[in-house]
Design an enzyme around this catalytic site. Sequence first.
Site, short mmCIF file in Angstrom:
data_model
loop_
_atom_site.label_atom_id
_atom_site.label_comp_id
_atom_site.label_asym_id
_atom_site.label_seq_id
_atom_site.Cartn_x
_atom_site.Cartn_y
_atom_site.Cartn_z
N GLU A 1 15.51 12.66 -77.07
CA GLU A 1 15.92 12.54 -75.82
C GLU A 1 15.26 11.96 -74.53
O GLU A 1 13.94 11.86 -74.93
CB GLU A 1 16.49 13.82 -75.30
CG GLU A 1 17.41 14.70 -75.99
CD GLU A 1 17.58 16.19 -75.64
OE1 GLU A 1 16.91 16.52 -74.68
OE2 GLU A 1 18.30 16.69 -76.41
N LYS B 1 13.41 12.08 -71.19
CA LYS B 1 12.77 13.30 -70.42
C LYS B 1 12.92 12.95 -68.93
O LYS B 1 12.20 11.96 -68.45
CB LYS B 1 11.23 13.13 -70.84
CG LYS B 1 10.40 14.32 -69.89
CD LYS B 1 9.09 14.55 -70.79
CE LYS B 1 8.57 15.97 -70.11
NZ LYS B 1 8.39 15.92 -68.61
N ASP C 1 12.94 12.97 -65.05
CA ASP C 1 11.88 13.22 -64.34
C ASP C 1 12.38 13.97 -62.96
O ASP C 1 12.66 13.49 -61.77
CB ASP C 1 11.20 11.90 -63.85
CG ASP C 1 9.79 12.47 -63.11
OD1 ASP C 1 9.33 13.64 -63.32
OD2 ASP C 1 9.05 11.53 -62.56
N TYR D 1 20.42 20.27 -71.30
CA TYR D 1 19.72 19.77 -72.57
C TYR D 1 19.49 20.93 -73.41
O TYR D 1 18.94 20.88 -74.55
CB TYR D 1 18.41 18.99 -72.60
CG TYR D 1 17.17 19.55 -71.44
CD1 TYR D 1 16.69 20.96 -71.74
CD2 TYR D 1 17.24 18.88 -70.17
CE1 TYR D 1 15.87 21.32 -70.98
CE2 TYR D 1 16.08 19.44 -69.55
CZ TYR D 1 15.86 20.98 -69.80
OH TYR D 1 14.57 21.05 -68.80
N LYS E 1 4.77 11.06 -73.50
CA LYS E 1 4.57 10.71 -71.94
C LYS E 1 4.21 9.26 -71.81
O LYS E 1 3.41 8.63 -72.38
CB LYS E 1 3.57 11.43 -71.23
CG LYS E 1 3.53 13.01 -71.07
CD LYS E 1 4.68 13.41 -70.31
CE LYS E 1 3.92 13.60 -69.09
NZ LYS E 1 3.97 15.06 -68.68
N CYS F 1 7.97 -12.45 -33.28
CA CYS F 1 8.78 -11.93 -34.32
C CYS F 1 9.13 -13.30 -35.29
O CYS F 1 9.49 -14.32 -34.72
CB CYS F 1 10.32 -11.43 -33.84
SG CYS F 1 11.48 -11.23 -35.04
N CYS G 1 13.04 -14.16 -34.67
CA CYS G 1 13.79 -14.58 -33.54
C CYS G 1 12.48 -15.41 -32.65
O CYS G 1 12.91 -15.84 -31.34
CB CYS G 1 14.59 -13.58 -32.90
SG CYS G 1 13.64 -12.29 -32.07
N CYS H 1 9.90 -5.56 -32.79
CA CYS H 1 10.51 -6.95 -32.22
C CYS H 1 11.38 -6.66 -30.96
O CYS H 1 12.16 -5.45 -31.09
CB CYS H 1 11.50 -7.79 -33.24
SG CYS H 1 12.38 -8.90 -32.41
N CYS I 1 18.00 -10.36 -32.05
CA CYS I 1 17.15 -10.68 -32.97
C CYS I 1 18.22 -10.81 -34.39
O CYS I 1 18.79 -9.70 -34.59
CB CYS I 1 16.08 -10.10 -33.57
SG CYS I 1 15.06 -10.33 -34.93
S1 IVH Z 1 13.29 20.52 -73.40
C1 IVH Z 1 10.97 24.51 -74.28
N1 IVH Z 1 14.53 18.09 -72.61
O1 IVH Z 1 10.40 18.61 -69.17
C2 IVH Z 1 10.76 23.31 -73.20
N2 IVH Z 1 12.87 19.21 -71.40
O2 IVH Z 1 7.31 20.29 -69.85
C3 IVH Z 1 12.17 22.89 -73.42
N3 IVH Z 1 12.64 17.59 -69.17
O3 IVH Z 1 10.22 21.68 -67.91
C4 IVH Z 1 12.43 21.55 -72.52
N4 IVH Z 1 13.85 16.22 -69.62
O4 IVH Z 1 11.87 20.13 -66.86
C5 IVH Z 1 13.77 19.39 -72.42
N5 IVH Z 1 15.61 16.34 -72.35
C6 IVH Z 1 14.73 17.05 -71.79
C7 IVH Z 1 14.09 17.11 -70.74
C8 IVH Z 1 13.09 18.05 -70.46
C9 IVH Z 1 13.20 16.70 -68.76
C10 IVH Z 1 11.56 18.49 -68.45
C11 IVH Z 1 11.77 20.02 -68.25
C12 IVH Z 1 10.65 20.77 -68.87
C13 IVH Z 1 9.59 19.71 -68.89
C14 IVH Z 1 8.60 19.81 -70.18
#
Ligand code: IVH
Length: 697
Positions: A140, A142, A144, A250, A341, A435, A438, A453, A458
Site C-alpha cells: 500500500e 504510505k 504522509d 487501512y 521509506k 518593479c 510595471c 511594488c 501594476c
Molecule cells: S499500517 C501496525 N498502512 O505509517 C502499524 N500505516 O509507522 C499499522 N501509515 O502510524 C500501520 N499509510 O500513520 C499503515 N497504508 C498504511 C499507512 C500507514 C500511512 C502511517 C501510520 C503509522 C505509520 C507507521
Amino acid sequence: MEKVRARSEILRREIQNHDYLYHVLDAPAITDAAYDRLMLELQQLEKEYPELVTPDSPTQRIGGKLREGFVTVRHTVPMLSLSNAFSEQDLREFDRRVQNALRWENKERGHTRIRIGDTPPAEECPQLMNVPNEPNYVVELKIDGLAVSLLYRDGILVRGATRGDGEYGEDITHNLKTVKSIPLRLLEPTVNLEVRGEVYMSKESFLELNRVREERGEALFANPRNAAAGSLRQLDPSITAKRNLSIFVYSAGNVKLPGKQAPDTHVKTLELLDQLGLRVNTHYQLCEDIEEVISYCRLWTYKKAELPYTIDGLVIKVNSLEQQTALGATMKSPRWATALKFPAEEAETTIRDIIVSVGRTGAVTPTAVLEPVTVAGSTISRATLHNEDMIREKDVRIGDRVIIHKAGDVIPEVVRVLVDKRNGSEKEFIMPPACPVCGAEVVRQTGEAAYRCTGAACPAQLLEGLIHFASRGAMDIVGMGPAVVTQLVSAGLVQDVADVYRLTSEQLVELERFADKSAENLIQAIQVSKEEPLHSLLFALGIRHVGERASRILAEHFGDIRRIMDAGAEELTVIPEIGPKIAESVVNFMRQEQNRALIGRLIALGLNVATAHKDESANIDAPLNGQTFVLTGTLPTLKRDEAKELIESRGGKVVSAVSKSTGYVVAGESPGSKYEKAVKLGVTIIGEKELFELTGK
Ligand code: IVH
C-alpha cells in the site's frame, strides 16, 4: 411531528449519500447549490426541533464548540508503528524473517516444514490443509499524514482519536467529524468496529493554506503532514473544518458484523471497509512474493510525484490475517509488516540566477532559477527564497552550489549553500529598486519582511488580485481560475474587478478554449456572484491584512460597505479583534480615490454591498445596548472584571481604546492616559456611582 421527524431523516440520509458520492467516490451527483439547499433545510428543521438532532447528523460536522483541551483516551489495541526498510535488500531480509518465523510457527505446532514445491498434495495430507503457507503480501502507499482511530458502534461514529504514544491518544472526535470523507454513519447499520487510517492534506490544499498564511504574515507549515497535524489538534473545530482534510483508511479491528463472516485476509478487510462507505486508497496490490513486492515499490518510487497527496514510502503487509496473528508483534511494531521509506528528497545543483515575481499584494518575492535537477521523479528548476532576510540568513548568492529539497514533496527550497565550492565568482543578490513588471518603486516597510511594488496599476498585481477576487471564499466565481483570468487580462478585457461584471459571452467566445456553452456558464457564474454576502466582497477586494475573519467582523459590525468607506481608524480599532494594523490598512484603502471609484462602480453594477442589520433596540432589558465603555483607574468598590461584567450584563460593550464613538469612560482613582484622551475628544466621563445609575443597580 412524525412528519417532521421523517423529513429530517430523509434529509440526513440524502446528505449522507451526497457526502459519500462526493468525498469518498469522487463522483458528485448534484450541484453545490442543491446540496446547500438540503443542508439548509435540515439545519432549519433541527433548529426548530433540537430534539431531532442525532450524533450522526451531517449538521454535526460543523457544530463543534471550542474545547478547553483534549481528553486522553486509551486505545483498546495499541496503535503500533512500523519497522523500516530503506532498500530492496532490506525488503528481502524482511521476507526472510517472515518466512522463518512462519516455518518456526509450523514446527512449534507439530507440522513439518513447508516450502513451495515440496508441499504434498493437500488431499494426501489433510492435517496440513490450513497450515500457513508461504506468505502473500499486500503493498500500500504510505500516506504522509496523521494516524487516527475511529470507533463505530452500531454503524455510528462514536469516537475519533489520535495515535498519541500508541497506548494513549487524544479524543479529537469533534475535529474528525469535520472531515467530510469520514462517514458519521456507515452503510451497514449493525456493524461494530475500530477503523484506523491516515488523515492528510492534499498538496493543493497545503499550498493554498500556506499562500494565505504567508500573505497574512503567519508562520508557514513545513509540509502537508505538519499542516494536517496542526489542523487536527485545533481546540476550535471550526478551524479544522476549513482546512480541507481527507482520510484513507487501512485497517479494521474488533470487527463485529452480524450475519457476515469477518475477513480473513488484509485485502478482504480493505474490501469490507470500502463496502462500509469508508475511503480506501485504490493504489494497492496483492503480490505473490517479495520480488513482485519490489517491482510494485519501484513503480511508485517513480510515479509518486503524480499523486495529489504526499507519500513517504510504501507499506508491505502479510495478506493472511491468520499468518499475521501467528507472526505477532514486538513492543513497537508488528512482525507482519514493514515500511519502505523513500530516500531523502535532496539534490545538489547550481543557482543560475535570482529573479523576482510580483504577487497580488504587490509583494516582490525572490525565486532561485536552478540548473534543472531531478528530485524524486520530478525536475526542479525553481526554488522559492521567500524574502530578502532569508537570502541573507542562508547567504545565498548567484552562482552558488546548493542543496535543495522539496518540503513535503511539494515546494522546492534551498536547504543550504555549499560554501566550500565557491570560487569567488558568485554574486550577491540585490533587491531591484523598481518593479520588474510595471517599473514603480519597490519599498520595504518597517517591520515587514517583504518588499512591495508601489504601482497602483501594476499588471502583475492586477492579475493576482483578479485570481484572488474570483477564488473560493472570495466571490467564488466558478470557472474563473488562474488560467481564465490570465486570458482575460492578456486579451485586455479586464482592467479591474468591476470589468468582470461587464463581460459578455460574445467577448468570451472569441477567446481560446471557450465555446458557446462554457462562455454562457461563466457569464452566469459571474452574475450569480453578485449575490455573495458582504464579507465575501470585502475579502475579495484584497485589502491588506483583511482576511476572511476580519472581513466577517467588519461586515457584521458595519452592515454596509459605504459605512466602512467612511470609518476612521479610531472607530475601527474599538471593534473587538480589529487591531491598529487592520484599521490602518482599511482606512488607507478606503481613502484612495481609485478604490472609492471602484466600489462605486461595483455598487452601480448591482453587487450586494450590505447585510441585513441587527436590530439594536430589540433587547429592552438591556439599557446599555449598543453603548461602548472604556474603564480606567481603580473604582471605589468594583473590580475591573466586575465592572465589565455589569456593563455587559446590561448589553453594553467594554473596549480598551477611547475614540469619538466611545459612549462613556468610567474613571476611578489614578486614571491613565485614556482619561486625558476622553477629555480631549469630549467623551462623557463618569464614576462608579453614575455607572450604577445607568445600569439600574
Ligand atoms: S499500517 C501496525 N498502512 O505509517 C502499524 N500505516 O509507522 C499499522 N501509515 O502510524 C500501520 N499509510 O500513520 C499503515 N497504508 C498504511 C499507512 C500507514 C500511512 C502511517 C501510520 C503509522 C505509520 C507507521
